[in-house]
Write a protein that holds these residues in place. Structure first.
Motif, PDB file in Angstrom:
ATOM      1  N   ILE A 142       0.836  -1.205   0.000  1.00 48.58           N
ATOM      2  CA  ILE A 142       0.000   0.000   0.000  1.00 48.58           C
ATOM      3  C   ILE A 142       0.867   1.250   0.000  1.00 48.58           C
ATOM      4  N   ASP A 143       1.980   1.214   0.719  1.00 53.19           N
ATOM      5  CA  ASP A 143       2.873   2.376   0.803  1.00 53.19           C
ATOM      6  C   ASP A 143       3.460   2.759  -0.550  1.00 53.19           C
ATOM      7  N   LYS A 144       3.437   1.832  -1.513  1.00 51.52           N
ATOM      8  CA  LYS A 144       3.991   2.092  -2.842  1.00 51.52           C
ATOM      9  C   LYS A 144       2.911   2.209  -3.923  1.00 51.52           C
ATOM     10  N   HIS A 145       1.648   2.204  -3.513  1.00 47.55           N
ATOM     11  CA  HIS A 145       0.542   2.302  -4.469  1.00 47.55           C
ATOM     12  C   HIS A 145       0.643   3.610  -5.251  1.00 47.55           C
ATOM     13  N   GLU A 146       0.264   3.576  -6.506  1.00 47.22           N
ATOM     14  CA  GLU A 146       0.399   4.754  -7.385  1.00 47.22           C
ATOM     15  C   GLU A 146      -0.353   5.987  -6.897  1.00 47.22           C
ATOM     16  N   ARG A 147      -1.387   5.805  -6.085  1.00 44.85           N
ATOM     17  CA  ARG A 147      -2.138   6.961  -5.601  1.00 44.85           C
ATOM     18  C   ARG A 147      -1.701   7.434  -4.218  1.00 44.85           C
ATOM     19  N   VAL A 148      -0.699   6.793  -3.641  1.00 49.05           N
ATOM     20  CA  VAL A 148      -0.178   7.221  -2.338  1.00 49.05           C
ATOM     21  C   VAL A 148       0.848   8.326  -2.575  1.00 49.05           C
ATOM     22  N   TYR A 149       0.560   9.520  -2.082  1.00 49.07           N
ATOM     23  CA  TYR A 149       1.465  10.654  -2.301  1.00 49.07           C
ATOM     24  C   TYR A 149       2.367  10.917  -1.095  1.00 49.07           C
ATOM     25  N   LEU A 150       2.064  10.298   0.053  1.00 48.92           N
ATOM     26  CA  LEU A 150       2.879  10.481   1.243  1.00 48.92           C
ATOM     27  C   LEU A 150       2.650   9.279   2.146  1.00 48.92           C
ATOM     28  N   TYR A 151       3.728   8.696   2.628  1.00 53.56           N
ATOM     29  CA  TYR A 151       3.620   7.597   3.594  1.00 53.56           C
ATOM     30  C   TYR A 151       4.448   7.966   4.808  1.00 53.56           C
ATOM     31  N   GLN A 152       3.810   7.928   5.970  1.00 53.16           N
ATOM     32  CA  GLN A 152       4.474   8.249   7.220  1.00 53.16           C
ATOM     33  C   GLN A 152       4.391   7.042   8.145  1.00 53.16           C
ATOM     34  N   LYS A 153       5.481   6.737   8.815  1.00 54.29           N
ATOM     35  CA  LYS A 153       5.520   5.637   9.768  1.00 54.29           C
ATOM     36  C   LYS A 153       5.773   6.213  11.154  1.00 54.29           C
ATOM     37  N   PHE A 154       4.977   5.768  12.130  1.00 49.93           N
ATOM     38  CA  PHE A 154       5.066   6.268  13.490  1.00 49.93           C
ATOM     39  C   PHE A 154       5.453   5.125  14.426  1.00 49.93           C
ATOM     40  N   PRO A 155       6.225   5.418  15.457  1.00 55.28           N
ATOM     41  CA  PRO A 155       6.729   4.355  16.341  1.00 55.28           C
ATOM     42  C   PRO A 155       5.641   3.739  17.218  1.00 55.28           C
ATOM     43  N   VAL A 156       5.968   2.590  17.755  1.00 59.55           N
ATOM     44  CA  VAL A 156       5.103   1.936  18.733  1.00 59.55           C
ATOM     45  C   VAL A 156       4.813   2.938  19.848  1.00 59.55           C
ATOM     46  N   GLY A 157       3.561   3.002  20.276  1.00 57.48           N
ATOM     47  CA  GLY A 157       3.183   3.893  21.369  1.00 57.48           C
ATOM     48  C   GLY A 157       2.418   5.121  20.929  1.00 57.48           C
ATOM     49  N   ILE A 158       2.351   5.371  19.619  1.00 57.98           N
ATOM     50  CA  ILE A 158       1.596   6.548  19.155  1.00 57.98           C
ATOM     51  C   ILE A 158       0.109   6.383  19.465  1.00 57.98           C
ATOM     52  N   PHE A 159      -0.381   5.146  19.410  1.00 59.40           N
ATOM     53  CA  PHE A 159      -1.745   4.824  19.831  1.00 59.40           C
ATOM     54  C   PHE A 159      -1.655   4.170  21.212  1.00 59.40           C
ATOM     55  N   PRO A 160      -2.400   4.636  22.177  1.00 57.44           N
ATOM     56  CA  PRO A 160      -2.359   4.014  23.505  1.00 57.44           C
ATOM     57  C   PRO A 160      -2.747   2.538  23.423  1.00 57.44           C
ATOM     58  N   ASN A 161      -2.014   1.690  24.115  1.00 55.92           N
ATOM     59  CA  ASN A 161      -2.300   0.266  24.219  1.00 55.92           C
ATOM     60  C   ASN A 161      -2.219  -0.490  22.882  1.00 55.92           C
ATOM     61  N   VAL A 162      -1.522   0.066  21.903  1.00 60.34           N
ATOM     62  CA  VAL A 162      -1.317  -0.612  20.627  1.00 60.34           C
ATOM     63  C   VAL A 162       0.190  -0.802  20.468  1.00 60.34           C
ATOM     64  N   ASN A 163       0.603  -2.043  20.440  1.00 55.33           N
ATOM     65  CA  ASN A 163       2.033  -2.349  20.440  1.00 55.33           C
ATOM     66  C   ASN A 163       2.576  -2.637  19.041  1.00 55.33           C
ATOM     67  N   VAL A 164       2.209  -1.796  18.079  1.00 55.29           N
ATOM     68  CA  VAL A 164       2.739  -1.908  16.726  1.00 55.29           C
ATOM     69  C   VAL A 164       3.075  -0.512  16.223  1.00 55.29           C
ATOM     70  N   ALA A 165       3.988  -0.469  15.275  1.00 54.99           N
ATOM     71  CA  ALA A 165       4.259   0.795  14.592  1.00 54.99           C
ATOM     72  C   ALA A 165       3.083   1.063  13.650  1.00 54.99           C
ATOM     73  N   VAL A 166       2.683   2.307  13.576  1.00 54.06           N
ATOM     74  CA  VAL A 166       1.516   2.690  12.785  1.00 54.06           C
ATOM     75  C   VAL A 166       1.985   3.377  11.509  1.00 54.06           C
ATOM     76  N   GLY A 167       1.354   3.025  10.403  1.00 51.90           N
ATOM     77  CA  GLY A 167       1.616   3.678   9.129  1.00 51.90           C
ATOM     78  C   GLY A 167       0.407   4.475   8.694  1.00 51.90           C
ATOM     79  N   VAL A 168       0.641   5.605   8.049  1.00 52.49           N
ATOM     80  CA  VAL A 168      -0.433   6.452   7.530  1.00 52.49           C
ATOM     81  C   VAL A 168      -0.116   6.794   6.092  1.00 52.49           C
TER      82      VAL A 168
END
Length: 168
Positions: A142-168
């Protein structure tokens, strides 16, 4: 979190749109941003606590919710409005959940991505953001899809009680 939803909304090319859609909207944090007074806000939500008149219902939030399974809701939407496209879509599908689609179970991130891309405005006029487990986003490409103009990755802990890195 509301603060994260606000941050993501500010990354959009424009927040002033005719309509915005969230396929798993819950309390509506992704929709309850300053999209403009005229913006129509639509969402699907499986949790009955968000139905009109329920304890969690905020009748002033302006979100028109269809309460039910998002797979079924999309099928009904396709049947009733096959040509419907959304100018702006925001999504945060449940992490690591399988959705029953016919006889098979499909990862919620993969299914939601497929569906929102199928309902994206044509001609490059659509935009939005998609929040998911970064490893799932990257595994699915998804991060490389032709319609994705920006991909940001956030570290573990950005969401409370979620123990994974989050991508937007």
């Amino acid at each position: 979190p509301v603060e994260f939803a606000s941050f993501c909304a500010k990354l959009l090319p424009s927040v002033y749109c005719d309509h915005v859609f969230d396929p798993q909207c819950a309390a509506g944090n992704l929709l309850n941003q300053d999209f403009g007074w005229h913006t129509k806000k639509f969402g699907f939500e499986i949790d009955n606590r968000y139905r009109p008149g329920a304890d969690f219902d905020d009748t002033n939030d302006g979100v028109l919710r269809v309460i039910g399974n998002c797979v079924t809701a999309w099928e009904i939407m396709d049947e009733l409005f096959p040509d419907l496209r959304f100018q702006c879509q925001v999504a945060n599908p449940p992490f690591s959940i399988g959705l029953k689609v016919g006889e098979q179970t499909i990862d919620s991130t993969e299914y939601t991505w497929q569906r929102i891309m199928g309902k994206a405005a044509l001609g490059g006029d659509g935009y939005g953001y998609f929040i998911a487990n970064s490893s799932t986003i990257e595994k699915l490409g998804i991060d490389k899809h032709e319609r994705v103009y920006l991909y940001q990755k956030f570290p573990v802990g950005i969401f409370p009680n979620v123990n994974v890195a989050v991508g937007v």
